[in-house]
Design a protein around this motif. Structure first.
Motif, PDB file in Angstrom:
ATOM      1  N   ALA A 177      39.374  34.308  41.564  1.00 15.60           N
ATOM      2  CA  ALA A 177      38.797  35.350  40.624  1.00 15.60           C
ATOM      3  C   ALA A 177      38.603  34.917  39.256  1.00 15.60           C
ATOM      4  CB  ALA A 177      39.603  36.656  40.989  1.00 15.60           C
ATOM      5  N   LEU A 192      34.585  38.398  41.786  1.00 17.85           N
ATOM      6  CA  LEU A 192      35.707  39.097  42.601  1.00 17.85           C
ATOM      7  C   LEU A 192      36.777  39.521  41.626  1.00 17.85           C
ATOM      8  CD1 LEU A 192      36.584  36.167  45.202  1.00 17.85           C
ATOM      9  CD2 LEU A 192      35.664  38.265  45.462  1.00 17.85           C
ATOM     10  N   ARG A 193      36.553  39.521  40.392  1.00 17.12           N
ATOM     11  CA  ARG A 193      37.747  40.096  39.698  1.00 17.12           C
ATOM     12  C   ARG A 193      37.743  41.757  39.867  1.00 17.12           C
ATOM     13  NH1 ARG A 193      36.006  37.121  33.890  1.00 17.12           N
ATOM     14  NH2 ARG A 193      36.618  34.846  34.657  1.00 17.12           N
ATOM     15  N   PRO A 195      43.506  40.174  38.423  1.00 19.13           N
ATOM     16  CA  PRO A 195      43.750  38.775  39.174  1.00 19.13           C
ATOM     17  C   PRO A 195      44.994  38.061  38.459  1.00 19.13           C
ATOM     18  CG  PRO A 195      41.436  38.984  37.885  1.00 19.13           C
ATOM     19  CD  PRO A 195      42.226  40.177  37.961  1.00 19.13           C
ATOM     20  N   SER A 249      39.724  42.050  43.354  1.00 19.33           N
ATOM     21  CA  SER A 249      40.691  41.255  43.550  1.00 19.33           C
ATOM     22  C   SER A 249      41.842  42.208  43.848  1.00 19.33           C
ATOM     23  CB  SER A 249      40.906  40.396  42.548  1.00 19.33           C
ATOM     24  OG  SER A 249      41.590  41.136  41.045  1.00 19.33           O
ATOM     25  N   SER A 276      44.259  49.774  41.597  1.00 20.37           N
ATOM     26  CA  SER A 276      42.603  49.258  41.727  1.00 20.37           C
ATOM     27  C   SER A 276      41.823  50.598  41.682  1.00 20.37           C
ATOM     28  CB  SER A 276      42.669  48.464  43.197  1.00 20.37           C
ATOM     29  OG  SER A 276      43.347  47.701  43.186  1.00 20.37           O
ATOM     30  N   VAL A 334      43.964  34.278  45.506  1.00 22.77           N
ATOM     31  CA  VAL A 334      42.861  35.175  45.242  1.00 22.77           C
ATOM     32  C   VAL A 334      42.832  35.367  43.616  1.00 22.77           C
ATOM     33  CG1 VAL A 334      42.569  37.629  45.541  1.00 22.77           C
ATOM     34  CG2 VAL A 334      43.177  36.053  47.426  1.00 22.77           C
ATOM     35  N   GLY A 335      43.830  35.350  43.015  1.00 25.98           N
ATOM     36  CA  GLY A 335      43.823  35.553  41.692  1.00 25.98           C
ATOM     37  C   GLY A 335      43.072  34.366  40.868  1.00 25.98           C
TER      38      GLY A 335
END
Length: 198
Positions: free
Chosen positions: A144, A151-152, A108, A155, A32, A140-141
């Protein structure tokens, strides 16, 4: 050996599997960070190659804790564990291909792949909590990708936090089961509260 006994062995040896999500959380944090401050290509490399290190690093964590860090040779659950592990790097190839077209989809999509691989852990460990972990990561993925594109970029960080939380809860579950088992097998309890100290 029956299925229940095999699952108990897996929970005992791998401490309910807590070290896997713990190490995975660190790798997700690195990926990330690479995505946010580096490049998508770096993030892909970190997650792909780092993912290959999850099992050996989580085994190292278990060794440092003392006690067994692997199942006995010939244990019936070894094959299922290996098959489950191979689904992630193979699935990540699809996420990498998707990320090459649209970089924001890589993390994601990877969450969905990693989450889906945890479904096999329900049978491997005999713990329904892995179904919750799988569902949260997949959700979540999917959100997104399909519902909240904003949210991508976050994520991967969200996945990191989810993995950390579950690592903690899995360790607590292991400790509770271990202490319960230790109490049941203690000489004082077996002898009705009187132990022979002669």
């Amino acid at each position: 050996m029956n299925v229940k006994q095999a699952q108990e062995d897996v929970r005992r040896v791998y401490r309910a599997g807590f070290s896997g999500p713990l190490v995975a959380a660190v790798i997700w944090a690195a990926a990330s960070a690479a995505s946010q401050w580096g490049s998508s290509a770096t993030a892909m490399a970190v997650l792909f190659f780092g993912g290959m290190l999850i099992f050996p690093l989580s085994s190292l964590v278990l060794k440092l804790m003392g006690g067994p860090a692997s199942l006995a040779k010939g244990h019936p659950s070894i094959a299922l564990a290996m098959q489950s592990a191979f689904t992630v790097p193979l699935g990540l190839l699809v996420a990498i291909a998707l990320g090459a077209v649209e970089p924001s989809l890589f993390l994601p999509a990877s969450l969905i792949i990693v989450g889906a691989h945890y479904l096999t852990f329900i049978s491997l460990y005999g713990m329904r909590s892995y179904g919750v972990l799988a569902g949260v990561l997949v959700a979540v993925g999917a959100v997104a990708i399909f519902a909240v594109p904003a949210l991508r970029d976050l994520s991967g960080w969200i996945g990191c936090v989810v993995l950390l939380v579950f690592a903690g809860s899995l360790f607590v579950a292991y400790r509770a089961e271990f202490q319960h088992t230790a109490a049941l097998t203690s000489p004082a309890l077996r002898d009705g509260g009187i132990s022979d100290v002669s």
